[in-house]
Design an enzyme around this catalytic site. Structure first.
Site: not given
Length: 663
Positions: A33, A264, A411, A473, A520
Site C-alpha cells: 500500500h 491504495h 467489550e 446469553h 453463574r
C-alpha cells in the site's frame, strides 16, 4: 529547491525519503500500500523530527513516546521512519525485502518482530483502541510514579477505515470520558478507500463525532509542515485527547494516481514512480538515500538520547526506582505466592459450594492486594463478573491512581485497550464480561495471543447454567471456538481450588493471554488438597477408579462433579471409571505425549462431559468416544432444569458408559 527556506528544504528532503522508500519497496515486492505512506509523509516527518521522544539505541525505554500506526496497511511508513531514524534492526536490506518471508518488514507491522513497532496493527480500528490502553497506562503509572519517571505521549495515525470500524467509537468515547490528554490522533483524511471515494459508503462528520465524544479537534493541511507543527503544539496543551484532522492526498505527487483509489493497495508502476521522483526532486535510484538526509533524520534521535540520559539520572535517584523497574520488567511482587498458597489451603479445607465466578472474586481479593500491577475492570457487569476488589478503586479522569476501569458497554474496546496496557508495560490488565460476549472481543483476544501478551479475560456465565436469560446469553460453541485460537489458554475450573489455580497460572504467564470461563451457578467442591497446582499441566486424574480402569470420564468446569457422581454409581455396578479433570485443554495439549497417555489411558473407552459442543474433544476420546454435552442452542428456563433437559447429568454419563461397555 529554489524559493524554499532552509527548514523547508530540509523537510522536503526528509519527507521525500519516506515517499521514495515507500513506493520503491512496494514496487519491488509487487505488493503493498504505497498511497498512505506517501500521503502522510509530511505529518510523519514533522512528528518524528520535532516532537516524538524516542531513543533508537534503546527501543524499550519506558518513558518513550508511543507511535501507533493504526492504519497498519501503510506499514512502509513506519519501516521508512525506523530506517531513517537509525534503528539498527531496520537495515536497507530489510526495506528491500518488504513483505518477504524472514524479513522484519511484514505486510502489516508486527509487535515483537520489529524493534520500534509498538503493537501489531492491520485489522482496522485495533490500533486506535490499543492507543487508548497505552494512554490509560501512561496516566495510571504517572499517578503511581510521578512525572519524573512517566511523562510521555501516545501518537496515532488512523485512516478513514479505522474510523469506520465500530471499535473506534467505543475507543474514542472511552478516551474522551477519561480525558486522556496525552493521546493525540492524526486522522489521515484523504477521502479514499479501496473501493473508491469515501463518500460512496460514508458521510460521517468525523470532527463533530470526536467533539461529541469529548475530544479537542484541530483541522490542518496535512502537507503544510508549519501548520502540522502548530497543531501538535496546541494538542500537547489540551486537557482532553486531541484529534488532528490532516487533509491529505493519497499517493501525494503521483502524476495520475494521486488522490485515487488506484494508489491504495497496489504498486504505482515504473512510469508513475518516475513522475513522483521528478515532482519531489529526488534524483536518486531505488533504495538510495544520500548521507545528508540521514544526517537530518539523526537530529531527532540525538534529541531522544539526551532525554533518555536525563531520565536515567532521575530514575537513579528516585525513591520508587526499584518498584518501577520491577513493574516494567513484568516481574511480580515478592512474597505473593506464600500469601496465595495460604488462601488456596484455606479454600481446600473449607470446600465451599459456590459459583466459580464468586470463587474468582475471592481469589482476586487476595491477588490484587499482593500484586500491585493488576488493573481490573468490567464491561458494565461488575456485579456479575466479580472483578472489583477492595484494592481496586475506580480510575476516573479525576483519579488516575485507581485500579478499576469502568469500561461501560464496550467489550471490544475493553479487550483492545487491555492489549495496549499490557504492551505499554508496568500493568497486568484483566477485565470481565459474559462468556457469550467473547464474540464481541474476539479480534482483540486473537491479537493478545498473536503478540504474546499477558492479558487476562474473565468470562462468567459460561454455559446453559445462565438459565432464564435464554439462548442469546447461553454460550454453547464459545469455549470450543476460543480454544481454537493458538497461544490462548482457556481455563474452565471445576471449583474454588481449580479457580485459584487458574488465576495463579494466568498471572504467572508472561508469554500469552489467559481466559477464565466461570459459572453463574454454584458448584460443589471437588478438591480437598491444594498443596500442588494440579491444573498446571492442563488435565489430571482427579479420581482414580477402584481397581483396573474400565472407562475414562473426562470433564471440565461444572461437569466435573457430575463425572465424580457417575464414577461412584458405576462402581456399584463393578465398573471402574477414572475421572480426569480438564481445566485447560490448551495446556494439556502442550504436554509430552507420555503424560497425556498416563492421564487419559491408551486403549480405554472414553467419555467427555462438557456443557458445550463436542468440537475439540475428539483428539482425546476419538470419534468412537462418547460425549455428553450440547448439540444445539439452549433455552429459557432455570439452569438446573436445562441441564436435565439437555441430558447433561450423572445419569446420562452412567447410561452412556454402560452402553459403551455393553453392560
Amino acid at each position: 529547491m529554489s524559493g524554499l527556506s532552509k527548514s523547508e528544504q530540509e523537510h522536503k528532503l526528509m519527507s521525500g525519503a519516506i515517499t521514495a522508500l515507500s513506493m520503491d519497496a512496494v514496487q519491488q515486492a509487487n505488493s503493498g500500500h504505497p498511497g498512505m505512506p506517501m500521503g502522510m509523509a509530511d505529518v510523519a516527518t514533522v512528528l518524528f523530527s520535532k516532537f516524538l521522544k524516542f531513543d533508537n539505541k534503546a527501543p524499550e525505554w519506558p518513558d518513550r513516546d508511543r507511535f501507533i500506526l493504526s492504519a497498519g496497511h501503510g506499514s512502509m511508513l513506519i519501516y521508512s521512519l525506523l530506517h531513517l531514524t537509525g534503528y539498527k534492526a531496520m537495515t536497507m536490506d530489510q526495506i528491500r525485502n518488504f513483505r518477504q518471508l524472514g524479513s522484519n518488514t511484514a505486510g502489516h507491522p508486527e509487535y515483537g518482530h520489529t524493534p520500534g513497532v509498538e503493537t501489531t496493527t492491520g485489522p482496522l480500528g485495533q490500533g486506535i483502541a490499543n492507543a487508548v490502553g497505552f494512554a490509560l497506562a501512561e496516566r495510571q503509572m504517572n499517578a503511581r510514579y510521578g512525572d519524573e519517571l512517566v511523562d510521555h505521549y501516545t501518537y496515532v495515525i488512523a485512516g478513514d477505515g479505522c474510523l469506520m470500524e465500530g471499535i473506534s467509537q467505543e475507543a474514542i468515547s472511552l478516551a474522551g470520558h477519561m480525558k486522556l490528554n496525552r493521546l493525540i490522533v492524526f486522522w489521515d483524511d484523504n477521502s479514499i478507500t479501496i473501493d473508491g471515494a469515501v463518500d460512496i459508503s460514508d458521510s460521517t462528520d468525523q470532527i463533530a463525532r470526536f467533539k461529541a465524544s469529548g475530544w479537542t479537534t484541530i483541522s490542518v493541511d496535512g502537507h503544510n509542515p508549519k501548520k502540522i507543527a502548530a497543531a501538535i503544539r496546541k494538542a500537547q496543551k489540551s486537557d482532553k485527547p486531541t484529534m488532528i484532522a490532516c487533509k491529505t492526498v493519497i499517493a501525494n505527487h503521483a502524476p495520475t494516481k494521486a488522490g485515487t483509489s488506484k494508489a491504495h493497495g497496489s504498486p504505482l508502476g515504473p512510469e508513475e514512480i518516475a513522475g513522483v521522483r521528478k515532482a519531489i526532486d529526488w534524483p536518486y535510484g531505488p533504495f538510495e538515500v544520500p548521507e545528508e538526509v540521514y544526517k537530518l533524520w539523526a537530529r531527532g534521535a540525538r534529541r531522544g538520547r539526551r532525554a533518555h540520559k536525563d531520565w536515567k539520572g532521575r530514575l537513579k535517584s528516585h525513591g520508587k526506582a526499584a518498584d518501577f523497574n520491577r513493574a516494567v520488567k513484568g516481574e511480580l511482587n515478592a512474597g505473593w505466592e506464600k500469601t496465595f498458597q495460604a488462601y488456596k489451603d484455606s479454600v481446600a479445607s473449607e470446600q465451599p459450594k459456590l459459583a466459580t465466578r464468586a470463587a474468582s472474586g475471592n481469589a482476586l481479593k487476595v491477588l490484587t492486594a499482593e500484586l500491585t500491577d493488576m488493573i481490573s475492570g468490567s464491561a458494565d457487569l461488575e456485579g456479575s463478573n466479580k472483578t472489583k476488589t477492595p484494592s481496586t478503586a475506580d480510575i476516573q479522569a479525576s483519579n488516575y491512581g485507581g485500579r478499576y476501569i469502568n469500561y461501560g458497554i464496550r467489550e471490544h474496546a475493553m479487550a483492545a485497550a487491555m492489549n495496549g496496557m499490557a504492551l505499554h508495560g508496568g500493568i497486568i490488565p484483566y477485565s470481565g464480561t459474559f462468556l457469550v460476549f467473547a464474540d464481541y472481543c474476539r479480534p482483540s483476544i486473537r491479537l493478545s495471543a498473536l503478540m504474546n501478551q499477558r492479558v487476562i479475560y474473565v468470562m462468567t456465565h459460561d454455559s446453559i447454567g445462565v438459565g432464564e436469560d435464554g439462548p442469546t446469553h447461553q454460550p454453547v460453541e464459545h469455549v470450543a471456538s476460543l480454544r481454537a485460537i493458538p497461544n490462548l489458554h482457556v481455563y474452565r475450573p471445576a471449583d474454588a481450588v481449580e479457580t485459584a489455580e487458574a488465576w495463579e497460572l494466568a498471572v504467572k504467564r508472561s508469554d500469552g493471554p489467559s481466559l477464565i470461563a466461570l459459572t453463574r451457578q454454584g458448584v460443589p467442591a471437588v478438591r480437598n488438597d491444594a498443596s500442588k497446582n494440579w491444573s498446571d499441566r492442563g488435565a489430571y486424574v482427579i479420581s482414580a477408579g477402584k481397581g483396573s480402569d474400565d472407562i475414562v470420564l473426562l470433564a471440565s468446569g461444572s461437569e466435573v462433579h457430575l463425572a465424580l457422581e457417575a464414577q461412584e454409581e458405576l462402581s456399584k455396578s463393578d465398573i471402574s471409571a477414572r475421572v480426569v479433570s480438564v481445566p485447560c485443554m490448551d495446556l494439556f495439549l502442550e504436554q509430552e505425549e507420555n503424560y497425556i497417555r498416563s492421564v487419559i489411558g491408551k486403549d480405554l473407552p472414553k467419555i467427555a462431559v462438557e456443557a458445550g459442543i463436542r468440537q475439540g474433544w475428539d483428539r482425546f476420546i476419538g470419534r468412537e468416544g462418547g460425549f455428553i454435552g450440547m448439540n444445539s442452542f439452549g433455552a429459557s428456563a432455570p439452569g438446573t432444569a436445562l441441564f436435565e433437559h439437555f441430558g447433561i447429568t450423572s445419569a446420562a454419563i452412567i447410561a452412556k458408559a454402560k452402553e459403551m461397555l455393553g453392560r
